[in-house]
Design a protein around this motif. Structure first.
Motif, mmCIF file in Angstrom:
data_model
loop_
_atom_site.group_PDB
_atom_site.id
_atom_site.type_symbol
_atom_site.label_atom_id
_atom_site.label_comp_id
_atom_site.label_asym_id
_atom_site.label_seq_id
_atom_site.Cartn_x
_atom_site.Cartn_y
_atom_site.Cartn_z
ATOM 1 N N THR A 362 1.142 -0.951 -0.025
ATOM 2 C CA THR A 362 -0.136 -0.034 0.061
ATOM 3 C C THR A 362 1.008 1.139 0.080
ATOM 4 N N VAL A 363 0.198 2.241 -0.541
ATOM 5 C CA VAL A 363 1.068 3.509 -0.639
ATOM 6 C C VAL A 363 0.342 4.771 -0.029
ATOM 7 N N ILE A 364 1.141 5.583 0.744
ATOM 8 C CA ILE A 364 0.597 6.375 1.432
ATOM 9 C C ILE A 364 -0.105 7.498 0.446
ATOM 10 N N GLN A 365 -1.492 8.005 0.517
ATOM 11 C CA GLN A 365 -1.999 8.877 -0.382
ATOM 12 C C GLN A 365 -3.033 9.966 0.589
ATOM 13 N N ARG A 366 -2.318 11.228 0.662
ATOM 14 C CA ARG A 366 -2.774 12.138 1.492
ATOM 15 C C ARG A 366 -4.271 12.690 0.844
ATOM 16 N N ASP A 367 -4.097 12.810 -0.558
ATOM 17 C CA ASP A 367 -5.142 13.486 -1.142
ATOM 18 C C ASP A 367 -5.931 12.149 -2.070
ATOM 19 N N PRO A 368 -7.100 11.737 -1.263
ATOM 20 C CA PRO A 368 -7.688 10.792 -1.882
ATOM 21 C C PRO A 368 -8.237 10.808 -3.438
ATOM 22 N N GLY A 369 -8.320 11.979 -3.912
ATOM 23 C CA GLY A 369 -8.695 12.657 -5.108
ATOM 24 C C GLY A 369 -7.562 12.500 -6.184
ATOM 25 N N ARG A 370 -6.455 12.117 -5.804
ATOM 26 C CA ARG A 370 -5.298 12.199 -6.824
ATOM 27 C C ARG A 370 -4.393 10.920 -6.696
ATOM 28 N N ALA A 371 -4.239 10.258 -7.875
ATOM 29 C CA ALA A 371 -3.570 9.167 -8.090
ATOM 30 C C ALA A 371 -2.220 9.430 -7.646
ATOM 31 N N VAL A 372 -1.511 8.506 -7.003
ATOM 32 C CA VAL A 372 -0.257 8.611 -6.592
ATOM 33 C C VAL A 372 0.624 7.441 -7.238
ATOM 34 N N THR A 373 1.630 7.675 -7.622
ATOM 35 C CA THR A 373 2.571 6.854 -8.064
ATOM 36 C C THR A 373 3.756 6.297 -7.046
ATOM 37 N N PRO A 374 4.102 5.177 -6.847
ATOM 38 C CA PRO A 374 5.009 4.830 -5.926
ATOM 39 C C PRO A 374 6.374 5.396 -6.034
ATOM 40 N N ALA A 375 6.920 5.721 -4.787
ATOM 41 C CA ALA A 375 8.004 6.559 -5.241
ATOM 42 C C ALA A 375 9.181 6.043 -4.449
ATOM 43 N N GLY A 376 8.947 5.208 -3.313
ATOM 44 C CA GLY A 376 9.967 4.796 -2.513
ATOM 45 C C GLY A 376 9.389 4.248 -1.220
ATOM 46 N N ILE A 377 10.190 3.966 -0.065
ATOM 47 C CA ILE A 377 9.632 3.399 1.070
ATOM 48 C C ILE A 377 10.058 4.122 2.313
ATOM 49 N N CYS A 378 9.027 4.441 3.335
ATOM 50 C CA CYS A 378 9.084 5.339 4.415
ATOM 51 C C CYS A 378 9.703 4.429 5.526
ATOM 52 N N GLY A 379 10.308 5.156 6.508
ATOM 53 C CA GLY A 379 10.813 4.192 7.507
ATOM 54 C C GLY A 379 10.143 3.121 8.103
ATOM 55 N N SER A 380 8.772 3.127 8.446
ATOM 56 C CA SER A 380 7.945 2.106 9.007
ATOM 57 C C SER A 380 7.721 1.168 7.981
ATOM 58 N N GLY A 381 7.786 1.592 6.546
ATOM 59 C CA GLY A 381 7.398 0.504 5.716
ATOM 60 C C GLY A 381 8.781 -0.281 5.425
ATOM 61 N N VAL A 382 10.047 0.318 5.498
ATOM 62 C CA VAL A 382 11.201 -0.579 5.458
ATOM 63 C C VAL A 382 11.046 -1.572 6.672
ATOM 64 N N ILE A 383 10.992 -1.417 7.769
ATOM 65 C CA ILE A 383 10.558 -2.251 8.852
ATOM 66 C C ILE A 383 9.568 -3.470 8.557
ATOM 67 N N THR A 384 8.553 -3.032 7.995
ATOM 68 C CA THR A 384 7.392 -4.012 7.654
ATOM 69 C C THR A 384 7.843 -4.844 6.447
ATOM 70 N N VAL A 385 8.720 -4.327 5.473
ATOM 71 C CA VAL A 385 9.258 -5.003 4.436
ATOM 72 C C VAL A 385 10.250 -6.037 4.972
ATOM 73 N N VAL A 386 11.100 -5.853 5.789
ATOM 74 C CA VAL A 386 11.947 -6.937 6.206
ATOM 75 C C VAL A 386 11.439 -7.756 6.968
ATOM 76 N N ALA A 387 10.407 -7.275 8.099
ATOM 77 C CA ALA A 387 9.806 -8.374 8.725
ATOM 78 C C ALA A 387 9.112 -9.245 7.912
ATOM 79 N N GLU A 388 8.353 -8.801 6.916
ATOM 80 C CA GLU A 388 7.512 -9.854 6.182
ATOM 81 C C GLU A 388 8.333 -10.740 5.412
ATOM 82 N N LEU A 389 9.760 -10.282 4.975
ATOM 83 C CA LEU A 389 10.492 -11.414 3.999
ATOM 84 C C LEU A 389 11.183 -12.369 5.156
ATOM 85 N N LEU A 390 11.323 -11.642 6.426
ATOM 86 C CA LEU A 390 11.909 -12.722 7.495
ATOM 87 C C LEU A 390 11.067 -13.678 7.528
#
Length: 551
Positions: A362-390
């Motif tokens: 999932t991608v952070i989307q502050r404005d629900p009316g505007r499409a968002v392109t994945p641009a990177g990973i935030c800090g809490s996202g990095v933790i979640t990615v590593v945890a899931e891969l583990l």
């Protein structure tokens, strides 16, 4: 500004023409007109995230690429006009294009609500305290984000609040980069001070407009922050914080007219800062401890503020004990190849798909009316990615990728090292593939190892097996998944309900100190009574840290 020695040159960018001195860096030129670029490394050419494309170049318009640029940019990128803005100096007229991924996002990372203030709603100054003004500001001056609260001193309520990005980020995402900038060029100190002050003034004016209050009638301000941020706000040289024994220039709380640091919302307002505990235990963790009521908590309660510098304070049988650990910027998305702040476009959660053996996200989307392109990973996202891969067996306990995991998303990356593809190039209009690299995993291991070492040694020194309870503070602490943190071993094994999120506790502490003078005295007493553990000097530090690196 044009001078006799350095003629003016022109930079064409975003439909405007910037008039700058010959010889300045592209980074400095763009920032001077409000075009902020990512600069995770503090403009030292290491992160490669300030990449811009130059066109219509006049002869000798730009310095030749060397050193860091040659290491960060491929021959193809260089031939297509791409340069690192922090390394490139302007010698003539040039046209610049700024890729979206190189821009510092205009959104602000939310610091987390001051949850703890709710316990004190309606707290106001005792009648014995003579207040000559009705309104005041409480400021949490963070390394990344500045939170400002407009308070009614008579009713003890927060009228309005806002956050602003700390513009000092152009000198680096961490305090070490900013200290280094001052040590390299002392003229950087007043520039860093002005950047922080301008952001606070902007926030103050915005809050007063929203509340219909004349800013000249706001007579008090209380500010907290880590030791470096407080030094920079007050215009004090933080250089001593960058070298052993990392001693601050001062520790006491300060009181002065706001105009003395350049604040213009009301130059005659009284600006106060809470005291510091040590060079890396600042007014922010002190304010958080006061707001959390740590002195009255159960023995074994730990307050943990996870950021670029991890700050930990605990109530033990012997009293208050605290330590700090160099977690680095990985938890905030820096030092990660595709890391970014928690703004729109940042991947914040993932789940391993057993059918595809890849990650859904999932991608952070502050404005629900505007499409968002994945641009990177935030800090809490990095933790979640590593945890899931583990959990999926893609990552091993030692942090290495499992080459036999059977996932098509695990592939060779730069230098032949394995990396895990989260978003393929072209998916949902992402221009580049977003991956987690082996180097990213190592950065997470170093960060979580530093934090865990601080907790474990603080427990060991005070006769505890593990924390009885952990209070998680700050922006990162407000959004981290507690189960993911436990999976990584950031904290000792404990129940998730023994870990409580307390939001922006530092900001809550600033609010309480603004409302009642008693909290300044409590802060002084707490600072004086806290026993500081120097991790680097501990005989078990190295062995504990190495042990903590494994997941």
């Amino acid at each position: 500004m044009q001078t006799m020695n350095k003629p003016s040159v022109h930079i064409h960018v975003d439909g405007q023409v910037i008039d700058v001195q010959q010889g300045v860096s592209l980074m400095e030129a763009l920032v001077s007109t409000g075009l902020l670029l990512r600069s995770d490394c503090g403009g030292r050419g290491r992160c490669g995230k300030c990449r811009v494309r130059t066109t219509s170049i006049a002869p000798a318009a730009l310095s030749e690429p060397e050193g860091s640029e040659l290491a960060s940019l491929s021959a193809e990128f260089l031939s297509n006009g791409y340069r690192l803005a922090c390394c490139t100096r302007v010698g003539g007229d040039v046209t610049v294009e700024i890729p979206e991924e190189s821009r510092l996002a205009p959104e602000v990372v939310q610091k987390g609500l001051p949850i703890l203030v709710r316990k004190w709603e309606g707290l106001s100054a005792p009648k014995s305290e003579k207040r000559t003004t009705r309104y005041g500001f409480a400021v949490d001056l963070g390394t990344t984000t500045i939170a400002v609260y407009l308070c009614d001193l008579h009713t003890g309520t927060i009228i309005a609040s806002t956050s602003a990005r700390n513009p000092q980020a152009i000198f680096g995402d961490d305090v070490i980069s900013r200290i280094s900038a001052v040590r390299t060029d002392f003229h950087t100190l007043p520039r860093l001070q002005r950047l922080a002050v301008s952001a606070i003034d902007w926030a103050a004016s915005a809050l007063c407009r929203r509340a219909g209050i004349d800013s000249a009638g706001v007579g008090e301000m209380v500010a907290v922050g880590n030791s470096t941020m407080v030094h920079l706000l007050l215009g004090e040289d933080p250089s001593s914080l960058g070298v052993f024994p990392y001693a601050p220039k001062f520790c006491e709380d300060r009181r002065l007219d706001a105009g003395r640091v350049g604040l213009s919302f009301n130059p005659g307002a009284c600006l106060r800062t809470l005291p510091l505990i040590s060079g890396y235990l600042g007014a922010d963790i002190l304010g958080a401890a006061i707001a959390a009521g740590l002195s009255d908590a159960a023995v074994g309660t730990f307050l943990v503020d996870v950021g670029t510098n991890g700050e930990i304070i605990s109530l033990t049988e012997r009293g208050m004990a605290a330590t700090s650990c160099a977690t680095g910027p990985a938890f905030e998305g820096a030092a990660i190849r595709h890391g970014m702040q928690a703004t729109s476009g940042a991947i914040d959660t993932v789940r391993f798909n057993r059918d595809t053996r890849c990650l859904d996200y999932t991608v952070i989307q502050r404005d629900p009316g505007r499409a968002v392109t994945p641009a990177g990973i935030c800090g809490s996202g990095v933790i979640t990615v590593v945890a899931e891969l583990l959990r999926a067996g893609i990552l091993l306990k030692n942090g290495s990728f499992n080459a036999d995991c059977g996932s098509s998303c695990l592939r060779p990356g730069g230098g032949g090292m394995l990396e895990f593809e989260i978003v393929p190039a072209g998916a949902r209009h992402s221009r580049i593939a977003i991956t987690l690299t082996q180097a990213d995993v190592r950065a997470v291991q170093l960060a979580k190892g530093a934090l865990r070492t601080g907790i474990d040694l603080l427990c060991r020194e005070n006769g505890m097996h593990r924390p009885r309870r952990i209070l998680l503070a700050g922006a990162f602490g407000s959004y981290i998944n507690r189960m993911d943190a436990l999976t990584l071993g950031m904290f000792p094994q404990m129940e998730t309900d023994e870990i409580e999120v307390v939001g922006n506790a530092a900001g809550a502490g600033a609010v309480l100190a603004l409302l009642q003078e008693d909290y300044f005295q409590k802060a002084r007493q707490l600072a004086a009574a806290t026993c500081v553990l120097d991790l680097a000097a501990h005989p078990d530090f190295q062995t504990t840290f190495v042990k903590s690196l494994s997941f």
